[in-house]
Scaffold this active site. Structure first.
Site, PDB file in Angstrom:
ATOM      1  N   SER A 150       2.582  -4.109 -14.866  1.00  0.00           N
ATOM      2  CA  SER A 150       2.658  -5.576 -14.749  1.00  0.00           C
ATOM      3  C   SER A 150       2.170  -5.992 -13.374  1.00  0.00           C
ATOM      4  O   SER A 150       2.275  -5.218 -12.403  1.00  0.00           O
ATOM      5  CB  SER A 150       4.111  -6.027 -14.910  1.00  0.00           C
ATOM      6  N   TYR A 163      13.036  -4.698 -13.434  1.00  0.00           N
ATOM      7  CA  TYR A 163      11.725  -4.850 -14.077  1.00  0.00           C
ATOM      8  C   TYR A 163      10.609  -4.404 -13.132  1.00  0.00           C
ATOM      9  O   TYR A 163       9.748  -3.590 -13.500  1.00  0.00           O
ATOM     10  CB  TYR A 163      11.522  -6.311 -14.498  1.00  0.00           C
TER      11      TYR A 163
HETATM   12  P1  NAD Z   1       6.820  -9.027 -26.306  1.00  0.00           P
HETATM   13  O1  NAD Z   1       8.271  -9.188 -25.997  1.00  0.00           O
HETATM   14  O2  NAD Z   1       6.166  -9.971 -27.250  1.00  0.00           O
HETATM   15  O3  NAD Z   1       6.523  -7.522 -26.795  1.00  0.00           O
HETATM   16  C1  NAD Z   1       7.312  -6.413 -26.437  1.00  0.00           C
HETATM   17  C2  NAD Z   1       7.287  -5.408 -27.572  1.00  0.00           C
HETATM   18  O4  NAD Z   1       8.038  -4.238 -27.188  1.00  0.00           O
HETATM   19  C3  NAD Z   1       7.923  -5.932 -28.862  1.00  0.00           C
HETATM   20  O5  NAD Z   1       7.134  -5.494 -29.959  1.00  0.00           O
HETATM   21  C4  NAD Z   1       9.289  -5.228 -28.899  1.00  0.00           C
HETATM   22  O6  NAD Z   1       9.783  -5.092 -30.208  1.00  0.00           O
HETATM   23  C5  NAD Z   1       8.916  -3.889 -28.260  1.00  0.00           C
HETATM   24  N1  NAD Z   1      10.057  -3.141 -27.734  1.00  0.00           N
HETATM   25  C6  NAD Z   1      11.036  -3.565 -26.910  1.00  0.00           C
HETATM   26  N2  NAD Z   1      11.912  -2.573 -26.663  1.00  0.00           N
HETATM   27  C7  NAD Z   1      11.466  -1.481 -27.355  1.00  0.00           C
HETATM   28  C8  NAD Z   1      11.944  -0.148 -27.512  1.00  0.00           C
HETATM   29  N3  NAD Z   1      13.075   0.275 -26.918  1.00  0.00           N
HETATM   30  N4  NAD Z   1      11.216   0.701 -28.284  1.00  0.00           N
HETATM   31  C9  NAD Z   1      10.084   0.286 -28.910  1.00  0.00           C
HETATM   32  N5  NAD Z   1       9.601  -0.972 -28.809  1.00  0.00           N
HETATM   33  C10 NAD Z   1      10.288  -1.844 -28.036  1.00  0.00           C
HETATM   34  O7  NAD Z   1       6.118  -9.157 -24.891  1.00  0.00           O
HETATM   35  P2  NAD Z   1       4.689  -8.652 -24.360  1.00  0.00           P
HETATM   36  O8  NAD Z   1       4.358  -9.502 -23.217  1.00  0.00           O
HETATM   37  O9  NAD Z   1       3.702  -8.507 -25.435  1.00  0.00           O
HETATM   38  O10 NAD Z   1       5.083  -7.226 -23.762  1.00  0.00           O
HETATM   39  C11 NAD Z   1       4.221  -6.115 -23.815  1.00  0.00           C
HETATM   40  C12 NAD Z   1       4.204  -5.437 -22.456  1.00  0.00           C
HETATM   41  O11 NAD Z   1       3.514  -6.282 -21.523  1.00  0.00           O
HETATM   42  C13 NAD Z   1       5.574  -5.168 -21.854  1.00  0.00           C
HETATM   43  O12 NAD Z   1       5.600  -3.851 -21.316  1.00  0.00           O
HETATM   44  C14 NAD Z   1       5.680  -6.202 -20.747  1.00  0.00           C
HETATM   45  O13 NAD Z   1       6.520  -5.771 -19.699  1.00  0.00           O
HETATM   46  C15 NAD Z   1       4.226  -6.297 -20.305  1.00  0.00           C
HETATM   47  N6  NAD Z   1       3.886  -7.517 -19.556  1.00  0.00           N
HETATM   48  C16 NAD Z   1       3.932  -8.738 -20.162  1.00  0.00           C
HETATM   49  C17 NAD Z   1       3.601  -9.874 -19.423  1.00  0.00           C
HETATM   50  C18 NAD Z   1       3.669 -11.275 -20.060  1.00  0.00           C
HETATM   51  O14 NAD Z   1       3.521 -12.271 -19.335  1.00  0.00           O
HETATM   52  N7  NAD Z   1       3.881 -11.385 -21.341  1.00  0.00           N
HETATM   53  C19 NAD Z   1       3.220  -9.762 -18.078  1.00  0.00           C
HETATM   54  C20 NAD Z   1       3.159  -8.496 -17.503  1.00  0.00           C
HETATM   55  C21 NAD Z   1       3.498  -7.365 -18.255  1.00  0.00           C
END
Ligand code: NAD
Length: 260
Positions: A150, A163
């Site tokens: 991230s 985080y």
């Molecule tokens: P999201 O919440 O839509 O997706 C997260 C996914 O992870 C979901 O499908 C959820 O079911 C799954 N998940 C959660 N815990 C789990 C577990 N224990 N085992 C298996 N699956 C699990 O959000 P997103 O933004 O698509 O997140 C994806 C990645 O991107 C994450 O690692 C998040 O930290 C990272 N990220 C997101 C952003 C943002 O702004 N959305 C920014 C930086 C990093």
């Protein structure tokens, strides 16, 4: 190039929503057969598979909690029994601070359970996934892994201690793994998304309020929020042969945030 992944197999963790769902679709559009995994949001995972199949691709859903070694081992085994190999793994599953408005807690107030849960899923989850994915990739003498860190790893935000620590840890693990398997022809890189819309995480952070989204947009040099497609395109490119000499790389996809 369309169908550059014909005959290949891609695994996407956290594929029930957000970045993972769009990345799973992108792998499928390039011809890969895709394993979509998630732990609790089974409906979302199955929906992603349905969307891929309706678009003419091939995908299967596997329930897996990435923080549990037995689940991860079974997920990789299922991938091999279904499709015979594992070429690309996008270790993307992750959770945000605690699903509430930020900042959630400074270090002095951060409940131990939030620390443990965040590290277990975001950091140990990536370790466990790579452990079992690499075993298979080493047998094949081929594979590419992309881990999701991230922008928070470069731009820590007070109140996000678990985080941010987890995402900095993902960078360390990515470089470690890249060095361990480079000579075996396996590549390992990381993407660092900036704030990305149409994700559950982004909705948590902004409370899905337009004024909060606007505030966030204003701190991004390119003055727009990222889309899951921006991250998915970087992931597909890192897996492609165009990136065949790139390993141990940490790639922000953040509209310039990490350059500030
Ligand atoms: P999201 O919440 O839509 O997706 C997260 C996914 O992870 C979901 O499908 C959820 O079911 C799954 N998940 C959660 N815990 C789990 C577990 N224990 N085992 C298996 N699956 C699990 O959000 P997103 O933004 O698509 O997140 C994806 C990645 O991107 C994450 O690692 C998040 O930290 C990272 N990220 C997101 C952003 C943002 O702004 N959305 C920014 C930086 C990093």
């Amino acid at each position: 190039m369309a169908n550059q992944f014909d005959g290949r197999v891609a695994l996407v963790t956290g594929g029930a929503s957000g970045i993972g769902r769009v990345a799973a679709q992108a792998f499928a559009r390039e011809g890969a057969r895709v394993i979509v995994c998630t732990d609790a949001n089974i409906k979302g995972g199955e929906e992603t598979v349905k969307m891929i199949k309706e678009a003419g691709g091939e995908a299967s859903f596997v329930k897996c909690d990435v923080s549990k070694a037995a689940d991860v081992e079974a997920m990789v085994d299922k991938c091999i029994s279904l499709y015979g190999r594992l070429d690309y793994a996008f270790n993307n599953a992750g959770i945000g601070p605690d699903g509430k408005r930020v900042p959630i807690a400074n270090i002095v107030d951060c409940p131990e359970e939030i620390w443990d849960r965040t590290i277990d899923i975001n950091l140990k989850g990536v370790f466990l996934c790579m452990k079992y994915e690499l075993k298979q990739m080493l047998k094949q003498k081929y594979g590419v892994i992309v881990n999701t860190s991230s922008v928070g790893a470069y731009k820590p935000v007070p109140g996000f201690c678990a985080y941010d620590a987890s995402k900095i840890g993902v960078i360390g693990l990515t470089k470690e793994a890249a060095l361990e398997v480079a000579a075996a022809g396996i590549r390992v890189n990381a993407v660092l998304p900036g704030p990305t819309d149409r994700t559950l995480l982004f909705d948590y952070l902004t409370g899905a309020k337009p004024e909060e989204k606007n505030k966030m947009m204003n701190v991004i040099p390119m003055k727009r929020i990222g889309h899951p497609e921006d991250i998915a395109a970087a992931v597909v490119w890192l897996c492609s042969d165009s990136a065949s000499f790139i390993t141990g790389h940490v790639m922000p996809v953040d509209g310039g945030m990490s350059a500030m």
